[in-house]
Design an enzyme around this catalytic site. Structure first.
Site, PDB file in Angstrom:
ATOM      1  N   SER A 175      37.461  30.985  24.023  1.00 20.10           N
ATOM      2  CA  SER A 175      36.957  30.758  25.375  1.00 20.10           C
ATOM      3  C   SER A 175      37.621  29.537  26.015  1.00 20.10           C
ATOM      4  O   SER A 175      38.835  29.448  26.074  1.00 20.10           O
ATOM      5  CB  SER A 175      35.429  30.638  25.340  1.00 20.10           C
ATOM      6  OG  SER A 175      34.894  30.709  26.633  1.00 20.10           O
ATOM      7  N   ASP A 381      35.742  42.561  27.489  1.00 18.84           N
ATOM      8  CA  ASP A 381      35.393  41.252  28.046  1.00 18.84           C
ATOM      9  C   ASP A 381      35.933  41.159  29.474  1.00 18.84           C
ATOM     10  O   ASP A 381      37.147  41.144  29.674  1.00 18.84           O
ATOM     11  CB  ASP A 381      35.994  40.147  27.166  1.00 18.84           C
ATOM     12  CG  ASP A 381      35.820  38.755  27.758  1.00 18.84           C
ATOM     13  OD1 ASP A 381      34.988  38.587  28.671  1.00 18.84           O
ATOM     14  OD2 ASP A 381      36.528  37.838  27.304  1.00 18.84           O
ATOM     15  N   HIS A 437      33.069  38.918  24.896  1.00 22.81           N
ATOM     16  CA  HIS A 437      33.406  37.494  24.878  1.00 22.81           C
ATOM     17  C   HIS A 437      32.368  36.781  23.997  1.00 22.81           C
ATOM     18  O   HIS A 437      31.257  36.514  24.437  1.00 22.81           O
ATOM     19  CB  HIS A 437      33.334  36.951  26.307  1.00 22.81           C
ATOM     20  CG  HIS A 437      33.905  35.586  26.489  1.00 22.81           C
ATOM     21  ND1 HIS A 437      35.229  35.380  26.789  1.00 22.81           N
ATOM     22  CD2 HIS A 437      33.350  34.361  26.415  1.00 22.81           C
ATOM     23  CE1 HIS A 437      35.456  34.084  26.912  1.00 22.81           C
ATOM     24  NE2 HIS A 437      34.332  33.457  26.683  1.00 22.81           N
TER      25      HIS A 437
END
Length: 460
Positions: A175, A381, A437
């Site tokens: 991330s 995602d 994610h």
């Protein structure tokens, strides 16, 4: 500085750090002794060690002296290493069926990355998890300062753990770490070239669902949505024309683009953009806009989250708040009393300044070094779509060593992969099917197979 002065300093630092680490044999919520070696501790960074970074170190369940060492940086910025440990790649996970009220329980994760590697999970930047500062000024952090502090942390950690200096080192994370992590790798690489002590046996880096070029990451949501059949073709064609390929912060005077993007929002509003196969959670707008809020980061126990009537993945995270704020737990972890007011999984109130908005140039610099890189994306995602990630990888203009092809786990397609090369630099890009994610949270078995093969220099 003379050799003896330097030796004295290193011994002093080693003793100082050694007094702030503990081997944990058992944890509240886990039945019996831990079947792996867990060390926790603080390491001070800064001129006066005013920043105290908290970490969890777990030895490999294979061969600790031979297996690689991974430093894991959870994203955010401000998401605790504990989140990566129990929800993604660590050896423990919450047992949701047997957890009730204020008594969360753990079970072993059979797909922990500690099956194949030693791992340090670091609470960074300061103000994250159990990390704290002794002065208010020290809480003011930027991307580049955070990276510099992580490098200092590593050097000090190795001064105490000299038996791991010969292990191959990889910097890993996901991330928002996509911004900070390449800077850390560059810091280590520069330090090794400049003869900094101790020399770190850096082999490469690993990034999952990474924020890299924020504008293009967000801009890629529209083509991603079309590829996943979330929006109809007429709308996609209209958006491309009216917005001229620029979908982030459209010009309010461009009424056709604004109108098309509003329809786009209507088409996707009921989806969790972190995993488009799951329902959206209910949110309120946070008053302090930051990159974390722009990419859609929200969390329970913050002012932005309202519990939903239907199941939401964020509901799983509540157990971490209950467990980590338990005084018995904090005592077991040797948390220094009074250093944090409340543990939160992701701290959105950090005094943090984003001063790097595009980390592609760091990858470009590193592509001239003999490093290995693994970049993976969950292909469902929409927070940081694989479409944008693949675009910046292509912009590096590397040679395609192994073309786009599926990779398999137990005879089933687990994703798609491609290998890029420049001299002795190799970058593997991989998607993980039906994951969001971040990928290991959704498909842990496939992600363990991916990292095991990659660390073993075996094709995915």
């Amino acid at each position: 500085m003379t050799f003896f002065c330097l030796l004295f300093l290193l011994i002093f630092l080693s003793i100082n750090v050694a007094n702030s680490q503990w081997i944990i044999k058992n944890l509240p919520g886990f039945n019996g002794d831990l079947p792996f070696t867990l060390e926790i501790g603080y390491i001070g960074v800064g001129e006066q060690d005013e920043v105290q970074l908290f970490y969890y170190f777990i030895e490999s369940e294979g061969s600790p002296k031979d297996d690689p060492l991974l430093l894991w940086l959870t994203g955010g910025p401000g998401c605790s290493a504990f989140s990566g440990l129990v929800y993604e790649v660590g050896p423990l996970k919450f047992n949701y069926l047997n957890s009730s009220g204020n008594r969360p329980t753990f079970e072993l994760n059979p797909y922990s990355w500690t099956k194949v590697a030693n791992m340090i999970f670091l609470d960074q930047p300061v103000g994250t998890g159990f990390s704290y500062a002794t002065t208010s000024e020290a809480y003011n952090v930027t991307d580049t300062l955070a990276a510099a502090q992580i490098y200092v942390f590593l050097k000090k950690w190795f001064m105490v753990h000299t038996n791991f200096l010969t292990n191959t080192l990889y910097i890993a994370g996901d991330s928002y770490s996509g911004i900070v992590l390449p800077i850390v790798v560059q810091e280590i690489s520069n330090g090794n070239e400049d003869g900094h002590y101790p020399p770190l046996n850096l082999k490469g880096y690993i990034l999952g669902n990474p924020v890299t070029d924020l504008y293009n990451d967000l801009n890629s949501r529209v083509p991603f949505a079309y590829r996943k059949a979330l929006i109809p073709r007429p709308l996609y064609e209209s958006i491309k024309t009216s917005c001229k390929g620029k979908y982030v912060y459209p010009d309010p005077r461009n009424t056709k683009c604004v109108r098309d993007m509003k329809v786009f929002g209507e088409c996707t509003k009921d989806l969790d953009i972190a995993q488009i196969l799951e329902p959206n959670c209910e949110y309120e707008v946070h008053p302090k806009p930051k990159i974390s809020s722009l990419i859609g980061f929200m969390d329970p126990h913050s002012s932005t989250y309202k519990p939903s009537k239907r199941w939401c993945r964020y509901d799983n995270y509540v157990l971490s708040y209950i467990w980590a704020n338990d005084k018995t737990v904090q005592k077991a972890l040797h948390i220094r009393e009074g250093t944090i007011e409340e543990w939160v999984r992701c701290n959105i109130s950090l005094s943090y300044t984003e001063n790097v908005f595009n980390s592609v140039d760091y990858h470009r610099n590193l592509s001239n070094k003999p490093y290995l890189a693994l970049i993976y994306s969950g292909d469902h995602d929409m927070l940081i779509p694989y479409v944008g990630t693949n675009e910046w990888i292509q912009s590096l203009n590397l040679i395609i060593e192994d073309g786009w092809r599926p990779w398999f786990v137990k005879g089933q397609v687990a994703g798609y992969t491609e290998i890029h090369r420049h001299d002795l630099y190799y970058l593997t890009f991989a998607t993980v099917k039906a994951t969001g994610h971040t990928a290991p949270e959704y498909k842990p078995e496939q992600c363990l197979a991916m990292i095991d093969r990659w660390l073993s220099h075996y094709p995915l």
